[in-house]
Scaffold this motif. Structure first.
Motif, short mmCIF file in Angstrom:
data_model
loop_
_atom_site.label_atom_id
_atom_site.label_comp_id
_atom_site.label_asym_id
_atom_site.label_seq_id
_atom_site.Cartn_x
_atom_site.Cartn_y
_atom_site.Cartn_z
N UNK A 1 1.03 -1.40 -0.37
CA UNK A 1 0.18 -0.56 0.11
C UNK A 1 0.38 1.32 -0.45
N UNK A 2 0.09 2.05 -0.59
CA UNK A 2 1.05 3.85 -0.54
C UNK A 2 1.58 3.93 1.13
N UNK A 3 0.76 3.51 2.12
CA UNK A 3 1.32 4.50 3.21
C UNK A 3 1.97 3.25 4.49
N UNK A 4 2.43 3.68 5.35
CA UNK A 4 3.06 2.59 6.14
C UNK A 4 2.37 2.34 7.57
N UNK A 5 1.32 2.06 7.34
CA UNK A 5 0.33 1.94 8.57
C UNK A 5 0.54 1.36 9.52
N UNK A 6 0.49 0.65 10.23
CA UNK A 6 0.58 -0.66 11.32
C UNK A 6 -0.20 -2.23 10.55
N UNK A 7 -1.53 -1.49 10.84
CA UNK A 7 -2.55 -2.96 9.80
C UNK A 7 -1.90 -3.63 8.95
N UNK A 8 -1.55 -2.02 7.66
CA UNK A 8 -0.76 -2.85 6.64
C UNK A 8 0.37 -3.27 7.03
N UNK A 9 1.75 -3.39 7.77
CA UNK A 9 2.80 -3.97 7.74
C UNK A 9 2.33 -5.00 7.81
N UNK A 10 1.92 -5.61 9.42
CA UNK A 10 1.14 -6.56 9.59
C UNK A 10 0.84 -7.67 8.86
N UNK A 11 -0.13 -6.68 7.65
CA UNK A 11 -0.77 -7.94 6.50
C UNK A 11 0.45 -8.12 6.03
N UNK A 12 1.07 -7.54 5.22
CA UNK A 12 1.87 -8.26 4.64
C UNK A 12 3.19 -9.27 4.83
N UNK A 13 3.30 -9.09 6.20
CA UNK A 13 4.12 -10.06 7.17
C UNK A 13 3.14 -11.44 6.65
N UNK A 14 2.02 -11.24 7.90
CA UNK A 14 0.79 -12.52 7.29
C UNK A 14 0.92 -12.99 5.80
N UNK A 15 1.13 -12.05 5.13
CA UNK A 15 0.62 -13.00 3.73
C UNK A 15 2.65 -13.45 3.37
N UNK A 16 3.21 -12.96 3.69
CA UNK A 16 4.89 -13.37 3.00
C UNK A 16 4.85 -15.06 4.40
N UNK A 17 4.08 -15.27 5.57
CA UNK A 17 4.56 -16.33 5.83
C UNK A 17 3.28 -17.25 5.21
N UNK A 18 1.91 -16.88 4.56
CA UNK A 18 1.70 -17.41 4.44
C UNK A 18 1.87 -18.42 3.17
N UNK A 19 2.62 -17.75 2.13
CA UNK A 19 3.03 -18.08 0.88
C UNK A 19 4.38 -18.83 0.97
N UNK A 20 5.41 -18.95 2.51
CA UNK A 20 6.14 -19.39 2.80
C UNK A 20 5.83 -20.90 3.20
N UNK A 21 4.73 -20.79 3.95
CA UNK A 21 4.46 -22.42 4.74
C UNK A 21 3.49 -22.76 4.06
N UNK A 22 2.43 -22.32 2.47
CA UNK A 22 2.48 -23.04 1.40
C UNK A 22 2.42 -23.11 0.08
N UNK A 23 3.41 -22.38 0.32
CA UNK A 23 4.19 -22.94 -1.37
C UNK A 23 3.58 -23.29 -2.64
N UNK A 24 2.70 -24.25 -1.70
CA UNK A 24 2.33 -24.57 -3.62
C UNK A 24 1.19 -23.83 -4.02
N UNK A 25 0.34 -22.87 -3.08
CA UNK A 25 -0.30 -22.57 -3.55
C UNK A 25 0.03 -20.83 -3.91
N UNK A 26 1.06 -20.54 -4.59
CA UNK A 26 2.13 -19.54 -4.53
C UNK A 26 2.76 -19.69 -5.74
N UNK A 27 3.20 -18.69 -6.90
CA UNK A 27 4.35 -19.43 -7.39
C UNK A 27 6.18 -19.95 -6.96
N UNK A 28 6.87 -20.48 -7.58
CA UNK A 28 7.85 -20.01 -6.76
C UNK A 28 8.73 -18.51 -6.74
N UNK A 29 8.90 -17.47 -7.71
CA UNK A 29 9.10 -16.55 -7.96
C UNK A 29 8.95 -15.83 -6.14
#
Length: 415
Positions: free
Chosen positions: A281-309
């Motif tokens: 997102x355009x701003x460094x809001x606290x919930x936005x930062x947490x959402x980015x981290x959560x999405x990254x964790x999900x991508x690492x935990x379920x690599x089959x659901x996202x592209x290798x890149x």
């Protein structure tokens, strides 16, 4: 010197009330067993507490037994209502509950940066009054407030801190004016989060640990040997000012830019994600930062659901974030040897075990002291929970003391 009869009664009454608060309704026989007091002493305290309106009969322990010992006694929960506030830079959240903390009513309102001091204070106070009405609270006994910034250890007041809106400091006086019969307590938000994590969250059962707050800003709460350490001026844990490599500058007495905040605050997390190719997102809001981290964790935990890149980008982002967080965590570990570091706030909770494991591995290489790193289980909600627990402690300390009994301070984390 043996305690006087009145002091002994006060101690026994407090013990019984704490047990009823923790265990729920109990019979006189169960109170006798748990307290170790004699049957006549328990009978006297039950009669005394019932007459004072603190406890009442709420049922019976079994149909086969009748009489005084079969009655179940419980705390009169609506004897006092409590309010808690989580005051952020651009919002305020409120919770109101009874003395047992059952089903609190909660609400939150945003307060924009362009809102004037007077209107901002009015919004916050009005929200408290509205939530109290929804909770059926005719009168608030104690109000606990969690706020960023320094709390004066002598006066208990929020000190003027650069970067905090003026309405934060005005809010306390406004609440005291509108709620003249209520006790208003202010505590640093990170300290309250530590209390909540110790009572109900990731630090449950620990009397020595450090909470590393990862939210809009950064902070730390230090609990050693069961005592919350506030420091000489109330500023223990201002880790955002900690000079660290990688920022290209040094913090000053009035600005934490260049300190740990510049590496691990919400805006820095969002920028780090952008550098690693994550959609931001355009701003460094606290919930936005947490959402980015959560999405990254999900991508690492379920690599089959996202592209290798995408999975690779997410892993690199989390590694880089762990590098940064570990700088602050390792500094705390080297100085205090807490044995446990809780990654608190919305970002710490969003990172979960994935981020905590990465930080733990780096800390083990940077500091020689064995340290467990745990993710928060309460996240940003820990501040409101801690404020409510603090309000309850203070209210119970007053209400559970018979007239004329000596007052005792509310327990700090671990106390």
């Amino acid at each position: 010197m043996p305690a006087s009869p009145s002091t002994a009664r006060a101690i026994n009454d407090r013990l019984a009330l704490r047990l009823l608060q923790q265990e729920g309704p109990l019979t006189a026989g169960q109170l006798k067993q748990l307290t170790g007091l004699s049957r006549p002493t328990v009978a006297d305290l039950v009669e005394r507490l019932t007459a004072s309106g603190l406890i009442t009969v709420v049922g019976e322990s079994g149909e086969q037994r009748r009489g005084p010992n079969a009655r179940l006694y419980g705390i009169v929960a609506d004897r006092a209502h409590l309010a808690a506030l989580d005051v952020r830079t651009e919002s305020v959240a409120v919770a109101v509950s009874d003395l047992l903390g059952r089903e609190p009513a909660e609400a939150c309102v945003p307060i924009g940066g362009d809102t004037g001091t007077g209107p901002a204070v009015e919004q916050a106070v009005t929200l408290v009054e509205r939530v109290a009405e929804e909770a059926g609270a005719r009168r608030l006994h104690t109000v606990g407030i969690g706020a960023p910034g320094l709390i004066d250890p002598v006066t208990g007041e929020l000190r003027n801190s650069t970067g905090l809106p003026e309405w934060h400091r005005r809010l306390v006086a406004a609440l005291q004016e509108r709620l003249p019969s209520a006790r208003v307590i202010v505590e640093n938000e990170t300290n309250l989060a530590a209390l909540a994590e110790q009572r109900d969250g990731a630090a449950l059962g620990r009397d020595t640990f450090v909470l590393l707050w990862l939210g809009h800003g950064t902070g730390a709460a230090v609990v050693l040997d069961g005592t919350l350490r506030r420091g000489a001026s109330g500023g223990a844990g201002e880790i955002g000012f900690l000079p660290v490599p990688g920022t290209g500058a040094l913090p000053s007495a009035t600005d934490c830019t260049g300190g740990f905040h510049s590496l691990a605050g919400a805006a820095a997390v969002v920028e780090l994600a952008r550098e690693h190719g994550l959609p931001c997102p355009e701003t460094g809001r606290e919930p936005a930062a947490a959402e980015l981290v959560r999405h990254a964790v999900t991508a690492c935990a379920s690599p089959a659901d996202v592209s290798l890149a995408d999975a690779a980008r997410a892993a690199r982002f989390l590694d880089a974030l762990a590098d940064r967080v570990a700088l602050g965590a390792a500094s705390v570990v080297a100085l205090l040897d807490p044995g446990c570091v809780v990654l608190g706030g919305e970002v710490g909770q969003a990172g979960g075990d994935v981020l905590a494991a990465r930080v733990a591995e780096r800390v083990s290489r940077m500091a020689p002291l064995p340290t467990e790193v745990r993710p928060s289980t309460l996240g940003g909600g820990a501040v409101l929970r801690g404020a409510l627990l603090t309000a309850r402690d203070r209210a119970q300390d007053e209400l559970f003391a018979p007239p004329g009994a000596p007052a005792h301070p509310a327990p700090s984390p671990g106390g």
